[in-house]
Scaffold this motif. Sequence first.
Motif, short mmCIF file in Angstrom:
data_model
loop_
_atom_site.label_atom_id
_atom_site.label_comp_id
_atom_site.label_asym_id
_atom_site.label_seq_id
_atom_site.Cartn_x
_atom_site.Cartn_y
_atom_site.Cartn_z
N VAL A 60 47.61 -70.78 53.88
CA VAL A 60 46.79 -70.31 55.00
C VAL A 60 47.15 -68.86 55.34
CG1 VAL A 60 46.23 -70.67 57.43
CG2 VAL A 60 46.54 -72.64 55.93
N ALA A 61 48.43 -68.54 55.34
CA ALA A 61 48.88 -67.19 55.68
C ALA A 61 48.37 -66.17 54.66
CB ALA A 61 50.40 -67.14 55.76
N ASN A 62 48.22 -66.58 53.42
CA ASN A 62 47.70 -65.67 52.40
C ASN A 62 46.24 -65.30 52.65
OD1 ASN A 62 50.12 -65.55 51.03
ND2 ASN A 62 49.59 -67.18 49.61
N CYS A 63 45.56 -66.06 53.48
CA CYS A 63 44.16 -65.78 53.82
C CYS A 63 44.04 -65.02 55.14
CB CYS A 63 43.37 -67.08 53.91
SG CYS A 63 43.31 -67.99 52.36
N ALA A 64 45.12 -64.43 55.61
CA ALA A 64 45.10 -63.74 56.90
C ALA A 64 44.07 -62.62 56.93
CB ALA A 64 46.49 -63.18 57.22
N ASN A 65 43.86 -61.97 55.80
CA ASN A 65 42.87 -60.90 55.74
C ASN A 65 41.47 -61.41 56.06
OD1 ASN A 65 41.63 -58.47 55.28
ND2 ASN A 65 41.64 -58.67 53.06
N SER A 66 41.06 -62.50 55.40
CA SER A 66 39.72 -63.04 55.65
C SER A 66 39.64 -63.72 57.01
CB SER A 66 39.30 -64.01 54.54
OG SER A 66 40.18 -65.09 54.46
N LEU A 67 40.75 -64.26 57.50
CA LEU A 67 40.74 -64.88 58.83
C LEU A 67 40.53 -63.82 59.92
CD1 LEU A 67 43.69 -67.40 58.45
CD2 LEU A 67 41.26 -67.95 58.62
N THR A 68 41.04 -62.63 59.68
CA THR A 68 40.88 -61.54 60.64
C THR A 68 39.43 -61.11 60.75
OG1 THR A 68 43.09 -60.78 60.10
CG2 THR A 68 41.70 -59.24 61.26
N TYR A 69 38.71 -61.19 59.63
CA TYR A 69 37.31 -60.76 59.61
C TYR A 69 36.31 -61.88 59.81
CZ TYR A 69 38.89 -56.26 57.87
OH TYR A 69 39.49 -55.05 57.74
N ASP A 70 36.76 -63.11 60.03
CA ASP A 70 35.87 -64.27 60.18
C ASP A 70 34.98 -64.47 58.96
OD1 ASP A 70 36.81 -65.04 62.65
OD2 ASP A 70 35.34 -63.83 63.73
N VAL A 71 35.53 -64.36 57.77
CA VAL A 71 34.77 -64.59 56.55
C VAL A 71 35.41 -65.72 55.78
CG1 VAL A 71 33.98 -62.22 56.36
CG2 VAL A 71 36.08 -62.88 55.24
N THR A 72 34.70 -66.19 54.78
CA THR A 72 35.21 -67.25 53.93
C THR A 72 35.12 -66.81 52.48
OG1 THR A 72 35.01 -69.54 53.27
CG2 THR A 72 32.98 -68.42 53.83
N ASN A 73 35.92 -67.38 51.63
CA ASN A 73 35.85 -67.07 50.21
C ASN A 73 35.34 -68.27 49.43
OD1 ASN A 73 38.05 -68.70 50.47
ND2 ASN A 73 39.51 -67.26 49.62
N ASN A 74 34.81 -69.27 50.11
CA ASN A 74 34.32 -70.47 49.47
C ASN A 74 32.82 -70.32 49.23
OD1 ASN A 74 33.49 -73.03 48.79
ND2 ASN A 74 34.81 -74.05 50.26
N CYS A 75 32.42 -70.22 47.97
CA CYS A 75 31.01 -70.00 47.62
C CYS A 75 30.12 -71.14 48.09
CB CYS A 75 30.88 -69.82 46.12
SG CYS A 75 31.64 -68.31 45.51
N ALA A 76 30.60 -72.38 47.98
CA ALA A 76 29.80 -73.52 48.42
C ALA A 76 29.57 -73.47 49.93
CB ALA A 76 30.49 -74.83 48.04
N GLU A 77 30.59 -73.05 50.67
CA GLU A 77 30.44 -72.94 52.12
C GLU A 77 29.44 -71.84 52.48
OE1 GLU A 77 33.25 -72.02 55.97
OE2 GLU A 77 34.16 -72.97 54.22
N LEU A 78 29.49 -70.74 51.77
CA LEU A 78 28.53 -69.65 52.01
C LEU A 78 27.10 -70.11 51.71
CD1 LEU A 78 30.50 -66.69 50.44
CD2 LEU A 78 29.96 -66.99 52.84
N TYR A 79 26.93 -70.82 50.60
CA TYR A 79 25.61 -71.32 50.24
C TYR A 79 25.09 -72.30 51.28
CZ TYR A 79 22.07 -74.06 47.82
OH TYR A 79 20.92 -74.72 47.51
N ASN A 80 25.92 -73.25 51.69
CA ASN A 80 25.50 -74.23 52.69
C ASN A 80 25.16 -73.57 54.02
OD1 ASN A 80 25.69 -76.46 51.01
ND2 ASN A 80 27.85 -76.79 51.48
N ALA A 81 25.86 -72.52 54.37
CA ALA A 81 25.55 -71.80 55.60
C ALA A 81 24.18 -71.14 55.51
CB ALA A 81 26.63 -70.74 55.89
#
Length: 137
Positions: free
Chosen positions: A83-104
């Motif tokens: 989780v801590a390794n994703c601190a960069n994307s957590l700061t920007y409210d983004v995700t790196n999960n393609c399926a989640e992006l598609y479903n959104a």
Amino acid sequence: MRFRNAVTKAIEYRKSQNVSTLEKIKGLESDILNGPKHILGDHSGCAEKQYFCSGSKKNEINMTEAFRNCGLLGDIITAVRRVANCANSLTYDVTNNCAELYNAQVAKLVGGKRINFSLKRAYQGRCHGAVCHRGTS
């Protein structure tokens, strides 16, 4: 749930700070890595993080050593590091999960559960639209 709440509060706090983005990311990473110890009762790393912890509470038991002895603390720390390794994307409210992006995008184009788009290939068309939209952004 306590760890999730701690992470969301840390994200809110770090995003509201008037410091550089790099400092926000490093601070959030530090907060996330300190989370398990804080939740288990070890507040030694909370001294500089007084925005959410003021130290040990009355009658609080430090269970960190018990978790370390039974081997669970290592597993928890491993999961928390991910989780801590994703601190960069957590700061920007983004995700790196393609399926989640598609479903959104599908949910955005479909409009939720208000209208039935299952007839006459309307849903399929909206799914194709979501793919095209994702390809352009």
